[in-house]
Design an enzyme around this catalytic site. Structure first.
Site, PDB file in Angstrom:
ATOM      1  N   SER A 191       0.805  -1.223   0.000  1.00  0.00           N
ATOM      2  CA  SER A 191       0.000   0.000   0.000  1.00  0.00           C
ATOM      3  C   SER A 191       0.841   1.277   0.000  1.00  0.00           C
ATOM      4  CB  SER A 191      -0.954  -0.043   1.184  1.00  0.00           C
ATOM      5  OG  SER A 191      -1.743  -1.195   1.051  1.00  0.00           O
TER       6      SER A 191
ATOM      7  N   ARG B  79       7.155   6.513  -4.754  1.00  0.00           N
ATOM      8  CA  ARG B  79       7.758   7.124  -3.561  1.00  0.00           C
ATOM      9  C   ARG B  79       7.212   6.396  -2.341  1.00  0.00           C
ATOM     10  NH1 ARG B  79       4.558  11.210  -5.959  1.00  0.00           N
ATOM     11  NH2 ARG B  79       2.408  10.773  -5.425  1.00  0.00           N
TER      12      ARG B  79
ATOM     13  N   ASP C 121      -4.133  -1.402  -0.767  1.00  0.00           N
ATOM     14  CA  ASP C 121      -5.267  -1.669   0.143  1.00  0.00           C
ATOM     15  C   ASP C 121      -6.604  -1.079  -0.336  1.00  0.00           C
ATOM     16  OD1 ASP C 121      -4.399   0.923   0.616  1.00  0.00           O
ATOM     17  OD2 ASP C 121      -4.023   0.663   2.758  1.00  0.00           O
TER      18      ASP C 121
HETATM   19  C1  GLC Z   1      -0.800   5.922   1.575  1.00  0.00           C
HETATM   20  C2  GLC Z   1      -0.332   5.021   0.446  1.00  0.00           C
HETATM   21  C3  GLC Z   1      -1.492   4.398  -0.278  1.00  0.00           C
HETATM   22  C4  GLC Z   1      -2.419   3.713   0.714  1.00  0.00           C
HETATM   23  C5  GLC Z   1      -2.819   4.658   1.827  1.00  0.00           C
HETATM   24  C6  GLC Z   1      -3.666   3.970   2.886  1.00  0.00           C
HETATM   25  O1  GLC Z   1      -1.484   6.996   1.044  1.00  0.00           O
HETATM   26  O2  GLC Z   1       0.483   5.762  -0.451  1.00  0.00           O
HETATM   27  O3  GLC Z   1      -1.043   3.443  -1.223  1.00  0.00           O
HETATM   28  O4  GLC Z   1      -3.557   3.260   0.038  1.00  0.00           O
HETATM   29  O5  GLC Z   1      -1.674   5.187   2.440  1.00  0.00           O
HETATM   30  O6  GLC Z   1      -3.001   2.911   3.467  1.00  0.00           O
END
Ligand code: GLC
Length: 500
Positions: A180, A195, A233
């Site tokens: 995530s 990133r 996620d």
């Molecule tokens: C951050 C991550 C993203 C994820 C979110 C919630 O924004 O970059 O990929 O979905 O956190 O966990």
């Protein structure tokens, strides 16, 4: 003799720690505390800083909507609007056994998911808390840890009984990897990390294919897993929630980070034209909208505390929207306000304040606990300040802290509503209405968060905002990832868009 009180109780923090308090405090004792009037004056100042008017929210939603559209046009935008190669909705009849590995912001989870069809499933899992060191060590080491945990889990769960992994010699189980963090994907089993977010900083990972890195670790530990799909996620949440509630059109996370996913027609994603996918096919988009307003800071109402959070983070300028909303930062925002009042000589005169002066010492869970303190004397707040920071508080100060938590929590929820509203408005979901599967520690544990999001949606859209209803999502990172692996296997077996 000053009046004294006793209060006692226990509370379990999200970290698993149990906080027991048995306290005696005094309101009018020898320490020089701020008066009720002073605290009320300060509160008024913070009220105007942290309050978001409906008009301001609508301006944010307009800018947000343009940003989402721009991200579909071309590659490389700050809000990257990532095509995930999850094609359309699950049928609800996906079946079989899948492994899911979930590397989120706080924990690593390894799961065995049995999809039983008709929207039903079973899940067995183990969870490991990630240390701060693991978030900064060499990237490959982090993936090695994931593979090692999966190997241990499989070894412990191989057997004949239900809930056990039934493995014939040489057989491999299909694996969905929930990673995530923003990754640009050429195919569903590939993902180049754009990133790190949420405080991670592992070297030699940004710009690399994390699917390849994880496959390497799986091989190293000889894990009997067949890597099928890489998802985030929110995409998992979207798909898992739709599996059980087909009215779902948006999946959101409000946890350590914040983000959303939804389903888009390929005709509306100009940047993937060259992939020759039919215009009327649908692909889930991982918005990565935590990055909204990054670097330029044109649209969001940032206070000086937000600016400090940003500047002292490992990624200044980035994830501007997420830094106002998510669980990783809310406690720190509150702590910075408290420290300002300490520096100005308003709070805790004559007391040792070094504990609360440490960055990130104030957990976001404290805000939830403070808001939900049911006692007149605010005993929970006494407990937090004495136990964690060795600080004595008066009732007036505690009332101030509770009100401040409420301002910060409410602003986070109302800003969260803006992101959802931007997708709703872009996709034209308002009239017919839609369900929004939402997950994450803030959504699930912060008292009143969902109600405040709903209020925010009404502030943006008027009465029609009631058509947009969030609900507690299914486990996207475990079950959702497994369903996506099942959908991907089935798609590839049918020979559909095998190049992605
Ligand atoms: C951050 C991550 C993203 C994820 C979110 C919630 O924004 O970059 O990929 O979905 O956190 O966990």
């Amino acid at each position: 003799m000053p009046a004294s009180r006793r209060g006692s109780g226990t509370v379990t923090l999200p970290t698993g720690q149990t906080l027991a308090f048995h306290t005696r405090t005094q309101d009018e004792e020898d320490l020089p505390h701020a008066t009720k009037k002073t605290m009320a004056d300060h509160l008024r100042k913070y009220e105007s800083l942290f309050t978001l008017t409906p008009q301001r929210m609508r301006m944010i939603v307009d800018a947000f909507k343009d940003t989402l559209e721009a991200g579909l046009e071309k590659h490389g935008n700050t809000v990257p609007m990532i095509p995930t190669y999850v094609f359309g909705w699950p049928t609800g009849n996906e079946t079989g056994e899948y492994l899911a590995v979930d590397l989120g912001g706080t924990n690593l989870r390894v799961c065995l998911v049995t999809l039983q069809g008709a929207g039903r499933f079973e899940i067995t899992q183990s969870k490991y808390r990630l240390t701060e060191d693991q978030k900064q060590e060499e990237g490959q080491k982090l993936f090695d840890f994931c593979a090692e945990c999966l190997k241990t889990f499989i070894d412990q769960h191989v057997g004949e009984e239900p809930g056990m992994i039934n493995l014939k010699p040489g057989e491999k189980l299909p694996l969905g990897f929930t990673f995530s963090y923003p990754c640009s994907q050429n195919r569903i089993d590939h993902g180049e990390l754009i990133r790190w977010t949420k405080g991670f900083g592992n070297p030699n990972t940004e710009g690399h294919d994390v699917a390849e890195m994880f496959r390497k670790s799986l091989q190293k530990y000889d894990v009997p897993a067949d890597f099928i799909s890489l998802t985030c996620d929110t995409t998992g949440t979207l798909i898992a929630s739709h599996y059980v509630n087909p009215k779902t059109k948006i999946g959101c996370i409000f946890g350590t980070g914040c983000n959303a996913a939804y389903m888009e027609k390929v005709a509306n994603i100009p940047k993937i034209k060259e992939l020759n996918i039919k215009d009327d096919a649908e692909i889930a988009i991982n918005c990565e909208y935590g990055a909204f307003d990054s670097f330029e800071h044109e649209h969001l109402p940032r206070t000086k505390y937000d600016q400090i959070v940003d500047e002292t983070s490992n990624k200044p300028g980035e994830q501007a929207y997420e830094k106002l909303i998510s669980g990783r930062y809310l406690g720190e925002i509150m702590r910075l306000v408290i420290c300002e009042l300490i520096d100005d000589g308003v709070l805790f005169l004559g007391q040792e304040t070094y504990k609360i002066e440490k960055s990130y010492a104030f957990d976001t869970a404290f805000l939830s606990l403070m808001e939900s303190d049911p006692t007149d004397e605010l005993l929970m707040i006494i407990g937090i300040f004495t136990h964690f920071f060795a600080l004595e508080t008066t009732l007036a100060e505690r009332q101030f802290f509770r009100a401040l938590a409420k301002l910060i929590g409410r602003r986070a929820a109302r800003l969260s509503a803006c992101g959802i509203a931007a997708i709703v408005s872009k996709m034209g979901y308002l009239d017919e209405g839609c369900a929004v599967g939402a997950d994450g520690s803030l959504y699930n544990k912060y008292p009143g968060f969902a109600d405040r999001v709903h209020e925010g949606l009404i502030d943006v859209f008027g009465d029609k905002g009631r058509n947009i209803v969030t609900y507690h999502a299914e486990d996207g990172s475990g079950v959702g990832s497994a369903i996506i692996a099942a959908m991907t296997k089935a798609r590839k077996e049918k020979g559909l868009y095998t190049h992605v």
